[in-house]
Design a protein around this motif. Structure first.
Motif, PDB file in Angstrom:
ATOM      1  N   LYS A  44      74.223  67.983 -21.192  1.00  0.00           N
ATOM      2  CA  LYS A  44      74.339  68.001 -22.657  1.00  0.00           C
ATOM      3  C   LYS A  44      75.629  67.328 -23.111  1.00  0.00           C
ATOM      4  CE  LYS A  44      73.651  72.408 -23.544  1.00  0.00           C
ATOM      5  NZ  LYS A  44      73.451  73.589 -24.403  1.00  0.00           N
ATOM      6  N   ALA A  73      75.955  63.875 -25.395  1.00  0.00           N
ATOM      7  CA  ALA A  73      76.778  63.811 -26.603  1.00  0.00           C
ATOM      8  C   ALA A  73      77.822  62.702 -26.511  1.00  0.00           C
ATOM      9  CB  ALA A  73      77.458  65.162 -26.842  1.00  0.00           C
ATOM     10  N   SER A  79      74.443  68.269 -33.434  1.00  0.00           N
ATOM     11  CA  SER A  79      75.293  67.613 -32.438  1.00  0.00           C
ATOM     12  C   SER A  79      74.469  66.927 -31.346  1.00  0.00           C
ATOM     13  CB  SER A  79      76.254  68.625 -31.798  1.00  0.00           C
ATOM     14  OG  SER A  79      75.548  69.701 -31.211  1.00  0.00           O
ATOM     15  N   GLU A 104      72.381  73.205 -30.483  1.00  0.00           N
ATOM     16  CA  GLU A 104      72.932  71.882 -30.778  1.00  0.00           C
ATOM     17  C   GLU A 104      72.028  71.107 -31.735  1.00  0.00           C
ATOM     18  OE1 GLU A 104      74.564  73.116 -26.776  1.00  0.00           O
ATOM     19  OE2 GLU A 104      72.614  73.179 -27.794  1.00  0.00           O
TER      20      GLU A 104
END
Length: 300
Positions: free
Chosen positions: A228, A232, A253, A248
Motif C-alpha cells: 500500500k 501511494a 489516499s 484509504e
C-alpha cells in the motif's frame, strides 16, 4: 516426560540455560539435569554447548519439532478436560493470513473480549501456507486463510467472502481515467505482488490468467502494508482486498481502478486439525461465522 520436553523447548528457544531456568522458576542445575535425562532417554546428545552458545544439533532439531507438537496436544487435552466443568475461558492460539489478520481479526477479537473477557487469545500472522502448516503441526488451534486452499489432513470451512480490487495512487493515470481501463493498459503497468504462498498472490495470478495478461514488470513484497505504501509512492499498482484498502479508499489516499472484470471474489476459510474444540475455541468460531454472515461484499 512433558516436563522434560518443556524444559528442553525453553532452553532451545532461549539458547541459554540461565535464562531458561529463570523463565521456568527453576535452578540452573535442575534445568541441566532435565536436559541430561532427556538426552539419556533419546539416546543422543541434543544440544551443542560451549561457554558462548547453546544450540540444537541435528537430533535436537528433530526432538524440538516433535516436542512443540506434543506440548501443543498436551495443552489442548488439558483445556478440553477443564472445559467440561468451567465457562469459556483460557488460552486459544489463532493464526491468520495477512489480510484477515491485520485488517479484520482485531475487530473480531475486540467483540470476543467484550463478551468473553476470560478467553486469552494469542495471534500469529503469516501467509496462507505458513498458517496451514502451523495448524497441521498442532502449534495453533485454528487458522484463517485466504483463497482456494485444500489439504486432505485439515478441516476447511469457507465462512466469508472477500472482494479484490485493483488499487493505484490517486494521481496515477489509470485512477484519473474516466470509465473502465482496458486489459492492454493493465499489462503495461508495474504490478506489486505478494510472495509465493500468499492467498493474495494466488488470486492475483488467477486474475492475470482470467483476463489474459502476463505483466513483465513486477515487484514482489512480503507485506500488504508495504504494498500500500509503495502504491501511494507511485511504484505501481496491485490487486488487494477490500478490507485492506477500505480506509484509504474512503480518505482518498488510494484509488480503485475501474475494470469490467472486477471485483474478483475469494473466500476466507477456517482451518482446523482436531475435531475436539474447547469452549473458548467454539466461542471464537461462532463469532467468525457471525462475521461472515454479516460482512459487506462490495466496496462501498
Amino acid at each position: 516426560m512433558d516436563q522434560q520436553l518443556q524444559v528442553f523447548v525453553t532452553v532451545a528457544e532461549l539458547k541459554n540455560f540461565s535464562r531458561a531456568a529463570e523463565k521456568l522458576h527453576m535452578t540452573q542445575p535442575a534445568v541441566s539435569q532435565y536436559i541430561r535425562s532427556l538426552e539419556q532417554t533419546m539416546g543422543s546428545k541434543l544440544l551443542e554447548r560451549s561457554n558462548k552458545f547453546v544450540r540444537l544439533n541435528q537430533a535436537g532439531e528433530m526432538v524440538y519439532y516433535h516436542a512443540k507438537e506434543i506440548l501443543g496436544l498436551y495443552a489442548k487435552m488439558h483445556d478440553l478436560i477443564d472445559d467440561l466443568t468451567n465457562k469459556a475461558s483460557g488460552p486459544i492460539s489463532i493464526g491468520a493470513s495477512y489480510t484477515f489478520g491485520e485488517y479484520v481479526l482485531p475487530h473480531v477479537i475486540k467483540n470476543m473480549h467484550q463478551h468473553y473477557p476470560l478467553i486469552e487469545p494469542t495471534i500469529t500472522i503469516g501467509n496462507t501456507s505458513k498458517i496451514a502448516n502451523l495448524v497441521l503441526s498442532h502449534q495453533i488451534d485454528v487458522g484463517i486463510v485466504e483463497g482456494a486452499f485444500h489439504d486432505k489432513h485439515l478441516v476447511i470451512e469457507p465462512f466469508a467472502e472477500d472482494s479484490m480490487c485493483i488499487v493505484a495512487a490517486p494521481n496515477h493515470r489509470l485512477a484519473r481515467k474516466e470509465g473502465n481501463v482496458s486489459v492492454s493498459e493493465l499489462e503495461k503497468e508495474t504490478w506489486i505482488v505478494r510472495e509465493q504462498g500468499s492467498g493474495t498472490r494466488e488470486v492475483t495470478e488467477k486474475m492475470f490468467q482470467s483476463i489474459g495478461i502476463d505483466p513483465e514488470k513486477r515487484l514482489e513484497f512480503g507485506s500488504t502494508q508495504i504494498i500500500k505504501e509503495s502504491i501511494a509512492a507511485g511504484l505501481g499498482i496491485s490487486l488487494l482486498s477490500y478490507w485492506a484498502v477500505r480506509d484509504e479508499s474512503a480518505r482518498g489516499s488510494l484509488s480503485v481502478v475501474e475494470l469490467n472484470q472486477l471485483p474478483v471474489k475469494r473466500e476466507f476459510s477456517i482451518v482446523l486439525r482436531s475435531p475436539f474444540q474447547t469452549k473458548a475455541l467454539n466461542v471464537f468460531l461462532s463469532l467468525l461465522r457471525a462475521f461472515g454472515s454479516e460482512s459487506p461484499r462490495e466496496l462501498e
